[in-house]
Design a protein around this motif. Sequence first.
Motif, short mmCIF file in Angstrom:
data_model
loop_
_atom_site.label_atom_id
_atom_site.label_comp_id
_atom_site.label_asym_id
_atom_site.label_seq_id
_atom_site.Cartn_x
_atom_site.Cartn_y
_atom_site.Cartn_z
N GLY A 8 0.79 -1.22 0.00
CA GLY A 8 0.00 0.00 0.00
C GLY A 8 0.82 1.27 0.00
O GLY A 8 0.27 2.37 0.02
N MET A 9 2.15 1.14 -0.03
CA MET A 9 3.00 2.33 0.01
C MET A 9 2.82 3.22 -1.20
O MET A 9 3.07 4.42 -1.13
N TRP A 10 2.35 2.68 -2.29
CA TRP A 10 2.16 3.51 -3.48
C TRP A 10 1.15 4.62 -3.20
O TRP A 10 1.23 5.69 -3.81
N LYS A 11 0.23 4.38 -2.28
CA LYS A 11 -0.76 5.41 -1.92
C LYS A 11 -0.07 6.58 -1.24
O LYS A 11 -0.40 7.75 -1.50
N ASP A 12 0.90 6.29 -0.39
CA ASP A 12 1.65 7.35 0.28
C ASP A 12 2.49 8.14 -0.73
O ASP A 12 2.54 9.37 -0.70
N TRP A 13 3.16 7.42 -1.63
CA TRP A 13 3.96 8.09 -2.64
C TRP A 13 3.06 8.86 -3.61
O TRP A 13 3.47 9.90 -4.14
N GLY A 14 1.85 8.35 -3.84
CA GLY A 14 0.90 9.09 -4.66
C GLY A 14 0.56 10.43 -4.04
O GLY A 14 0.49 11.46 -4.74
N ASN A 15 0.35 10.45 -2.74
CA ASN A 15 0.08 11.72 -2.05
C ASN A 15 1.29 12.65 -2.11
O ASN A 15 1.14 13.86 -2.25
N ALA A 16 2.48 12.08 -2.01
CA ALA A 16 3.68 12.91 -2.13
C ALA A 16 3.76 13.52 -3.53
O ALA A 16 4.09 14.71 -3.69
N GLY A 17 3.43 12.74 -4.55
CA GLY A 17 3.42 13.26 -5.92
C GLY A 17 2.38 14.35 -6.11
O GLY A 17 2.62 15.35 -6.80
N LEU A 18 1.21 14.18 -5.49
CA LEU A 18 0.20 15.23 -5.55
C LEU A 18 0.70 16.51 -4.87
O LEU A 18 0.38 17.61 -5.30
N GLY A 19 1.51 16.34 -3.82
CA GLY A 19 2.10 17.50 -3.16
C GLY A 19 3.07 18.25 -4.07
O GLY A 19 3.10 19.48 -4.07
N GLY A 73 -5.78 17.34 3.04
CA GLY A 73 -6.78 17.12 2.01
C GLY A 73 -8.07 17.87 2.30
O GLY A 73 -8.68 18.47 1.41
N LEU A 74 -8.47 17.86 3.57
CA LEU A 74 -9.67 18.62 3.95
C LEU A 74 -9.46 20.12 3.74
O LEU A 74 -10.37 20.82 3.28
N TRP A 75 -8.28 20.61 4.08
CA TRP A 75 -8.00 22.03 3.87
C TRP A 75 -8.09 22.38 2.38
O TRP A 75 -8.62 23.42 2.01
N LEU A 76 -7.59 21.49 1.52
CA LEU A 76 -7.66 21.75 0.09
C LEU A 76 -9.10 21.82 -0.40
O LEU A 76 -9.41 22.55 -1.34
N LEU A 77 -9.98 21.06 0.22
CA LEU A 77 -11.40 21.13 -0.16
C LEU A 77 -12.06 22.41 0.34
O LEU A 77 -12.93 22.97 -0.33
N VAL A 78 -11.65 22.88 1.50
CA VAL A 78 -12.28 24.05 2.12
C VAL A 78 -11.69 25.36 1.61
O VAL A 78 -12.41 26.35 1.45
N SER A 79 -10.41 25.38 1.31
CA SER A 79 -9.73 26.63 0.99
C SER A 79 -10.31 27.38 -0.21
O SER A 79 -10.31 28.61 -0.19
N PRO A 80 -10.80 26.72 -1.25
CA PRO A 80 -11.37 27.51 -2.35
C PRO A 80 -12.59 28.34 -1.93
O PRO A 80 -12.90 29.34 -2.57
N GLY A 81 -13.26 27.95 -0.87
CA GLY A 81 -14.41 28.71 -0.40
C GLY A 81 -14.05 29.89 0.48
O GLY A 81 -14.91 30.67 0.87
N THR A 82 -12.77 30.02 0.78
CA THR A 82 -12.32 31.13 1.61
C THR A 82 -11.95 32.31 0.73
O THR A 82 -12.02 32.25 -0.49
N TRP A 83 -11.48 33.35 1.34
CA TRP A 83 -11.10 34.56 0.61
C TRP A 83 -9.81 34.39 -0.17
O TRP A 83 -9.45 35.23 -0.98
N GLY A 98 -7.48 17.71 -3.39
CA GLY A 98 -8.02 17.37 -2.07
C GLY A 98 -8.79 16.07 -2.08
O GLY A 98 -8.63 15.22 -1.20
N LEU A 99 -9.63 15.87 -3.09
CA LEU A 99 -10.39 14.61 -3.19
C LEU A 99 -9.46 13.41 -3.41
O LEU A 99 -9.64 12.35 -2.80
N ALA A 100 -8.46 13.58 -4.26
CA ALA A 100 -7.51 12.50 -4.50
C ALA A 100 -6.70 12.18 -3.25
O ALA A 100 -6.50 11.00 -2.90
N VAL A 101 -6.25 13.21 -2.56
CA VAL A 101 -5.48 13.02 -1.32
C VAL A 101 -6.32 12.29 -0.28
O VAL A 101 -5.85 11.34 0.36
N LEU A 102 -7.55 12.73 -0.10
CA LEU A 102 -8.42 12.08 0.88
C LEU A 102 -8.69 10.62 0.52
O LEU A 102 -8.68 9.74 1.40
#
Length: 119
Positions: A8-19, A73-83, A98-102
């Motif tokens: 399952g480590m590919w999921k962690d590296w996937g999140n790193a790639g998204l970063g 990931g949650l912050w990435l979903l919420v941040s577009p609704g902020t200023w 954010g959806l992919a990370v979550l």
Amino acid sequence: MTGVPLKGMWKDWGNAGLGVWLAASPWLLVPGVSAHPLITYVCVPVGILLVAGGAGAASRPSGWTERLVVLLGLWLLVSPGTWIHRVPAVSWDNIAIGLAVLTLAFWRLRDLVRANRAR
């Protein structure tokens, strides 16, 4: 955590790639990003934290690294609704990342829980 499945480590590296993508995306998606400095103030640090969290989770799987990634990931979903975001391309990019990370983080957390129960 010992006994955690390595498959399952590919999921962690996937999140790193998204970063990595998130940190670079302001320059790739927004021409003249210097006119929107708040975009870089959000995307770059969160992207760096995603890389660190994903790499940390891959090198030493633990629940707290996955929880950090979930919070990002949650912050990435919420941040577009902020200023902060006034550029639609960045807003949609953050929502998609954010959806992919979550998805990857919750999937990996499920793997960790199952591995602990099997012990």
